[in-house]
Scaffold this motif. Structure first.
Motif, PDB file in Angstrom:
ATOM      1  N   GLY A   1      -0.423 -10.889   6.151  1.00  8.87           N
ATOM      2  CA  GLY A   1       0.527  -9.799   6.392  1.00  8.87           C
ATOM      3  C   GLY A   1       0.708  -8.892   5.194  1.00  8.87           C
ATOM      4  N   CYS A   2      -0.044  -9.135   4.123  1.00  6.98           N
ATOM      5  CA  CYS A   2      -0.006  -8.265   2.941  1.00  6.98           C
ATOM      6  C   CYS A   2      -1.416  -8.109   2.412  1.00  6.98           C
ATOM      7  CB  CYS A   2       0.932  -8.817   1.877  1.00  6.98           C
ATOM      8  SG  CYS A   2       0.587 -10.517   1.378  1.00  6.98           S
ATOM      9  N   SER A   3      -1.626  -7.151   1.550  1.00  8.77           N
ATOM     10  CA  SER A   3      -2.971  -6.827   1.061  1.00  8.77           C
ATOM     11  C   SER A   3      -3.249  -7.540  -0.250  1.00  8.77           C
ATOM     12  CB  SER A   3      -3.106  -5.316   0.850  1.00  8.77           C
ATOM     13  OG  SER A   3      -2.840  -4.618   2.054  1.00  8.77           O
ATOM     14  N   ALA A   4      -4.380  -8.241  -0.296  1.00 10.89           N
ATOM     15  CA  ALA A   4      -4.801  -8.871  -1.547  1.00 10.89           C
ATOM     16  C   ALA A   4      -5.332  -7.796  -2.488  1.00 10.89           C
ATOM     17  CB  ALA A   4      -5.866  -9.919  -1.273  1.00 10.89           C
ATOM     18  N   LEU A   5      -4.897  -7.820  -3.742  1.00 11.54           N
ATOM     19  CA  LEU A   5      -5.355  -6.841  -4.718  1.00 11.54           C
ATOM     20  C   LEU A   5      -6.729  -7.234  -5.228  1.00 11.54           C
ATOM     21  CD1 LEU A   5      -2.039  -6.233  -6.659  1.00 11.54           C
ATOM     22  CD2 LEU A   5      -3.079  -4.803  -4.914  1.00 11.54           C
ATOM     23  N   PRO A   6      -7.605  -6.263  -5.455  1.00  7.96           N
ATOM     24  CA  PRO A   6      -8.985  -6.568  -5.870  1.00  7.96           C
ATOM     25  C   PRO A   6      -9.030  -7.341  -7.181  1.00  7.96           C
ATOM     26  CG  PRO A   6      -8.746  -4.246  -5.258  1.00  7.96           C
ATOM     27  CD  PRO A   6      -7.363  -4.828  -5.303  1.00  7.96           C
ATOM     28  N   GLY A   7      -9.973  -8.260  -7.256  1.00  3.05           N
ATOM     29  CA  GLY A   7     -10.209  -8.982  -8.493  1.00  3.05           C
ATOM     30  C   GLY A   7      -9.239 -10.102  -8.763  1.00  3.05           C
ATOM     31  N   SER A   8      -8.421 -10.474  -7.774  1.00  2.00           N
ATOM     32  CA  SER A   8      -7.447 -11.538  -8.013  1.00  2.00           C
ATOM     33  C   SER A   8      -7.200 -12.289  -6.719  1.00  2.00           C
ATOM     34  CB  SER A   8      -6.135 -10.950  -8.536  1.00  2.00           C
ATOM     35  OG  SER A   8      -5.142 -11.949  -8.639  1.00  2.00           O
ATOM     36  N   GLY A   9      -7.020 -13.590  -6.846  1.00  2.00           N
ATOM     37  CA  GLY A   9      -6.644 -14.384  -5.689  1.00  2.00           C
ATOM     38  C   GLY A   9      -5.174 -14.731  -5.695  1.00  2.00           C
ATOM     39  N   LEU A  10      -4.446 -14.160  -6.623  1.00  2.00           N
ATOM     40  CA  LEU A  10      -3.033 -14.487  -6.773  1.00  2.00           C
ATOM     41  C   LEU A  10      -2.105 -13.312  -6.508  1.00  2.00           C
ATOM     42  CD1 LEU A  10      -3.252 -16.559 -10.100  1.00  2.00           C
ATOM     43  CD2 LEU A  10      -3.206 -17.436  -7.763  1.00  2.00           C
ATOM     44  N   ARG A  11      -2.603 -12.070  -6.590  1.00  2.00           N
ATOM     45  CA  ARG A  11      -1.738 -10.895  -6.500  1.00  2.00           C
ATOM     46  C   ARG A  11      -1.940 -10.181  -5.170  1.00  2.00           C
ATOM     47  NH1 ARG A  11      -2.708  -6.891  -9.723  1.00  2.00           N
ATOM     48  NH2 ARG A  11      -4.865  -7.480 -10.208  1.00  2.00           N
ATOM     49  N   TYR A  12      -0.809  -9.802  -4.561  1.00  2.96           N
ATOM     50  CA  TYR A  12      -0.805  -9.133  -3.266  1.00  2.96           C
ATOM     51  C   TYR A  12       0.150  -7.941  -3.327  1.00  2.96           C
ATOM     52  CZ  TYR A  12      -2.908 -13.534  -1.705  1.00  2.96           C
ATOM     53  OH  TYR A  12      -3.716 -14.627  -1.560  1.00  2.96           O
ATOM     54  N   GLU A  13       0.057  -7.105  -2.291  1.00  7.06           N
ATOM     55  CA  GLU A  13       0.907  -5.910  -2.247  1.00  7.06           C
ATOM     56  C   GLU A  13       1.411  -5.680  -0.832  1.00  7.06           C
ATOM     57  OE1 GLU A  13       0.714  -1.327  -3.829  1.00  7.06           O
ATOM     58  OE2 GLU A  13      -1.041  -2.111  -2.777  1.00  7.06           O
ATOM     59  N   THR A  14       2.694  -5.330  -0.728  1.00  7.36           N
ATOM     60  CA  THR A  14       3.298  -4.886   0.527  1.00  7.36           C
ATOM     61  C   THR A  14       3.927  -3.531   0.274  1.00  7.36           C
ATOM     62  OG1 THR A  14       3.739  -7.131   1.301  1.00  7.36           O
ATOM     63  CG2 THR A  14       5.049  -5.366   2.258  1.00  7.36           C
ATOM     64  N   ASP A  15       3.286  -2.478   0.763  1.00 12.57           N
ATOM     65  CA  ASP A  15       3.765  -1.110   0.539  1.00 12.57           C
ATOM     66  C   ASP A  15       4.165  -0.507   1.881  1.00 12.57           C
ATOM     67  OD1 ASP A  15       4.355   1.420  -0.290  1.00 12.57           O
ATOM     68  OD2 ASP A  15       2.404   1.836  -1.198  1.00 12.57           O
ATOM     69  N   VAL A  16       5.466  -0.309   2.071  1.00 15.21           N
ATOM     70  CA  VAL A  16       5.970   0.240   3.335  1.00 15.21           C
ATOM     71  C   VAL A  16       5.632   1.714   3.461  1.00 15.21           C
ATOM     72  CG1 VAL A  16       8.052   0.608   4.728  1.00 15.21           C
ATOM     73  CG2 VAL A  16       7.812  -1.468   3.353  1.00 15.21           C
ATOM     74  N   GLY A  17       5.509   2.406   2.329  1.00 16.43           N
ATOM     75  CA  GLY A  17       5.229   3.829   2.357  1.00 16.43           C
ATOM     76  C   GLY A  17       6.504   4.644   2.291  1.00 16.43           C
ATOM     77  N   GLN A  18       6.482   5.819   2.879  1.00 12.79           N
ATOM     78  CA  GLN A  18       7.585   6.773   2.777  1.00 12.79           C
ATOM     79  C   GLN A  18       8.426   6.752   4.046  1.00 12.79           C
ATOM     80  OE1 GLN A  18       7.069  11.321   2.459  1.00 12.79           O
ATOM     81  NE2 GLN A  18       6.904  10.630   0.325  1.00 12.79           N
ATOM     82  N   VAL A  19       9.745   6.605   3.877  1.00  8.58           N
ATOM     83  CA  VAL A  19      10.668   6.632   5.006  1.00  8.58           C
ATOM     84  C   VAL A  19      11.792   7.594   4.665  1.00  8.58           C
ATOM     85  CG1 VAL A  19      10.135   4.261   5.681  1.00  8.58           C
ATOM     86  CG2 VAL A  19      12.037   4.690   4.139  1.00  8.58           C
ATOM     87  N   THR A  20      12.423   8.157   5.682  1.00  4.51           N
ATOM     88  CA  THR A  20      13.513   9.112   5.496  1.00  4.51           C
ATOM     89  C   THR A  20      14.830   8.379   5.305  1.00  4.51           C
ATOM     90  OG1 THR A  20      12.352  10.716   6.898  1.00  4.51           O
ATOM     91  CG2 THR A  20      14.697  11.103   6.502  1.00  4.51           C
ATOM     92  N   VAL A  21      15.622   8.866   4.364  1.00  3.26           N
ATOM     93  CA  VAL A  21      16.882   8.216   4.043  1.00  3.26           C
ATOM     94  C   VAL A  21      17.773   8.127   5.289  1.00  3.26           C
ATOM     95  CG1 VAL A  21      17.987  10.400   3.323  1.00  3.26           C
ATOM     96  CG2 VAL A  21      18.854   8.215   2.460  1.00  3.26           C
ATOM     97  N   GLY A  22      18.361   6.965   5.473  1.00  4.66           N
ATOM     98  CA  GLY A  22      19.266   6.750   6.599  1.00  4.66           C
ATOM     99  C   GLY A  22      18.603   6.333   7.891  1.00  4.66           C
ATOM    100  N   LYS A  23      17.273   6.431   7.968  1.00  6.46           N
ATOM    101  CA  LYS A  23      16.563   6.054   9.183  1.00  6.46           C
ATOM    102  C   LYS A  23      16.253   4.552   9.153  1.00  6.46           C
ATOM    103  CE  LYS A  23      16.314  10.206  10.915  1.00  6.46           C
ATOM    104  NZ  LYS A  23      15.044  10.928  11.046  1.00  6.46           N
ATOM    105  N   PRO A  24      16.306   3.869  10.332  1.00  7.97           N
ATOM    106  CA  PRO A  24      16.015   2.427  10.360  1.00  7.97           C
ATOM    107  C   PRO A  24      14.554   2.142  10.010  1.00  7.97           C
ATOM    108  CG  PRO A  24      16.240   3.296  12.591  1.00  7.97           C
ATOM    109  CD  PRO A  24      16.660   4.391  11.673  1.00  7.97           C
TER     110      PRO A  24
END
Length: 698
Positions: free
Chosen positions: A68-91
């Protein structure tokens, strides 16, 4: 080499050696202990450098698999969860991570939140903080995000495998909460941009090619309760030779293309602008003449990363000309340190004053002063040569203005160069007597900076500030700023005081005599102005003018029309051109000190200068008179241009600027009645309808 223990063996690189040329070289041979792993799960693609180096701490058994998250290149220990851009106040939909064990045995885990935020500012929460992964079962870890606070939010989750210390997963969690900038009113609640006079524009009414202009600026104001990031850009074509850069200071180019501004704060950004001739400009050049002008227009854009679909723009306009004036150098360093003067320590000791009765502190102070005195006297032979060149075949009239304290300039300071074949040479020297007079100051400061100004007198907007620096220390690259009690401001005060004296003496021959009752009229006018009733003010002005005309006629004084004719003749006098040039120089000096040392002290001097000028009877009469409008406007425009020029360097005109702003408004209203403009944002060129003054004799 790095060392590690595993059965007594060493892991790491071989020691460094030297090659045949004596250059340090790192050996390519790597000594390592082979790593044996009892079991390697299929989900692990390969060993990383981290697991190799730490293999002595354990094995890769009992691994946790994260989905459910992205493995960062060159590592088996580091991952990333980036939701991106959302508008303030929106669910925001929860983000789901899936955890499972790679083995047949249960694995206990713990989730650590590395917020770095206060509790009320945390931008996400977790559905669980740990658990036990059973064989063949998965567990969901949900991340619930909040969009209540705008900002670039980023932090870390650590998933700790309690059964295997090597299995520590790092997950970077990020989300950008942005405001909707499509509604202009809402976007301006977050930020705005301040330019000269409240306009979204900057104007260089005269700029010369290949000069660097670095004193124009604008403010970016963060009106929000959040720290905001701003992005700066311009639309000058990348293939052009013309340069546009943004800097956080005008002392040197400290290039910035993005910056963060704290809540409710503002930052000043300086524009570094170097106009240069482009290929398409060549067809517009009028031979070897300084008369050619080319208009440059471009836009500067300010975007906030957290306010989408909105940007502020500043229109830049520059009327550019080829330079006629050229100097061989614009920065001279007089280096008085020990090494430069070849003054040995033994010589320094001989110069020092020794006394067994002195305390160590007094002995050190007097010894240092004696050394400085010796340095100054030995450095008295130091000279620098300043050359002034004419780049065109048209005659160049130049003027060198030196109001520095510690430097003298020898040579023809005001003169003319017939064509490109001629140049002027001036010598810049230290004033040893003045340095010795201020020895205590120099002992404390060690670094001093002054300047001289060199002008194209026919076109005073083309000029150079030539830096003159003294160093008693080891630094050769420095910029010295003094406080308001330093000698530099005494020099500026003296310069302005002398100019006001000269101006008052020049206008005395055509000063409008005061008539009986003028004082009473002034009081009545002040009372009418306080009421705020424009009709009352106009009626009072009409009554005063009528009374003055009658009183002047009774006293045998010249009429107002005759007085304006006398004023017109005076303004055609070359001495008036010299006075205008002096005003141009004084205004430039005020700008220089205000930008380098802060506006407060220079602003008080500027207020004195401009207030007194427009209170002189020749100006006050011209501002109020309903006769001789064309002549009055011709008098006021270049002087009002200097006031506007000074103000244009300070986009944020709050507090102490009130008196000058009120004066500028009053003068502008008078000029506006005639349909003229006083927006001379780069100073006032000498009026073309008047003869250019010949250089005064030395």
């Amino acid at each position: 080499s790095q060392e590690g223990e595993s059965g007594g063996a060493r892991i790491g690189r071989a020691p460094k050696g030297l090659d045949s040329d004596g250059v340090s070289e790192e050996h390519s041979v790597v000594f390592e202990l082979p790593v044996s792993v009892a079991r390697k799960p299929k989900s692990v693609q390969g060993e990383t450098a981290s697991t190799k180096d730490l293999s002595h701490l354990g094995t890769l058994d009992n691994m946790i698999i994260v989905k459910g998250c992205s493995a960062l290149p060159g590592s088996g220990l580091r991952y990333e969860t980036d939701v991106g851009q959302v508008t303030v106040g929106k669910p925001v939909s929860p983000w789901k991570l899936t955890l499972e064990s790679a083995e047949d045995t249960p694995v206990e885990y713990k989730v650590h939140q590395m917020h770095g935020y206060e509790a009320e500012e945390r931008f996400f929460s977790l559905s669980r903080n740990g658990g036990i992964l059973e064989k063949g079962k998965v567990q969901n870890l949900e991340i619930a995000f909040s969009s209540e606070r705008i900002g670039v939010h980023s932090t870390y989750l650590l998933i700790e495998n309690r059964e295997n210390s090597l299995d520590l997963k790092t997950i970077r969690v990020s989300i950008e909460v942005v405001a909707d900038g499509s509604v202009s009113r809402i976007s301006r609640e977050y930020f705005s941009v301040l330019c000269d006079g409240g306009q979204q524009s900057l104007e260089y009414s005269m700029a010369t090619f290949d000069h660097v202009y670095r004193h124009r600026s604008f403010f970016i104001c963060n009106h929000s309760d959040y720290e905001l990031e701003f992005l700066l850009s311009h639309d000058v074509p990348s293939w052009w030779r013309t340069e546009v850069n943004f800097s956080s200071t005008n002392a040197t180019l400290r290039k910035v293309n993005s910056l963060w501004i704290n809540p409710r704060q503002k930052r000043r950004i300086f524009l570094y602008f170097r106009p240069r001739l482009e290929e398409e400009d060549l067809q517009h050049l009028q031979g070897n003449s300084v008369a050619t002008t080319i208009v440059r227009k471009f836009n500067v854009s300010i975007n906030c990363r957290l306010v989408k679909d909105f940007q502020e723009s500043i229109e830049i306009t520059a009327t550019c000309r080829p330079p006629q004036l050229k100097l061989n150098q614009t920065d001279f360093l007089f280096d008085l340190n020990l090494n430069m003067l070849n003054m040995t320590k033994s010589q320094a000791k001989k110069a020092a004053v020794k006394s067994s009765l002195m305390s160590p502190a007094v002995h050190y102070r007097d010894s240092e002063q004696a050394i400085y005195k010796a340095l100054i006297e030995e450095g008295s032979h130091l000279k620098k040569v300043l050359e002034v060149h004419n780049l065109f075949d048209d005659e160049l009239q130049y003027a060198v203005r030196n109001d520095s304290l510690f430097f003298s300039s020898d040579g023809q300071l005001v003169g003319s160069l017939a064509d490109q074949k001629h140049f002027a040479r001036l010598t810049l020297k230290l004033r040893v007597s003045r340095l010795l007079e201020r020895l205590a100051f120099l002992v404390k400061e060690k670094y001093v900076e002054e300047h001289v100004a060199v002008y194209n007198k026919r076109l005073p907007e083309e000029y150079y500030w030539v830096r003159l620096r003294i160093s008693f220390g080891g630094a050769s690259e420095f910029s010295a700023v003094m406080n308001s009690r330093a000698y530099t401001f005494s020099v500026l005060e003296e310069l302005v005081a002398l100019f006001l004296q000269k101006s008052s003496a020049f206008w005395v021959s055509i000063r409008r005599p005061r008539v009986a009752g003028a004082g009473v009229d002034s009081v009545a006018m002040a009372v009418a102005s306080e009421s705020g009733d424009s009709d009352s003010v106009q009626n009072m002005l009409a009554q005063i003018r009528e009374k003055q005309r009658n009183a002047s006629a009774a006293a045998g004084l010249p009429s107002l029309d005759d007085w304006f004719q006398q004023l017109d003749e005076t303004m055609r006098n070359p001495e008036y051109m010299d006075l205008l040039f002096e005003m141009h120089y004084v205004t430039d000096e005020l700008v220089y000190f205000a930008l380098r040392h802060g506006p407060s002290a220079a602003l008080r001097i500027a207020t004195m200068l401009f207030s007194f000028i427009f209170k002189q009877s020749v100006f006050s009469t011209s501002l109020q008179a309903d006769h001789g409008s064309a002549i009055a406007s011709r008098l006021i425009v270049p002087w009002a241009g200097q006031l506007r020029y000074f103000l244009s360097y300070f986009p944020d005109k709050a507090g102490d600027f009130k008196d000058l702003l009120d004066l500028d408004k009053r003068v502008s209203q008078r000029i506006g009645n005639e349909g003229a403009s006083v927006r001379l944002s780069a100073g006032s060129e000498l009026p073309p309808q008047y003869p250019t003054p010949s250089p005064p004799t030395q």
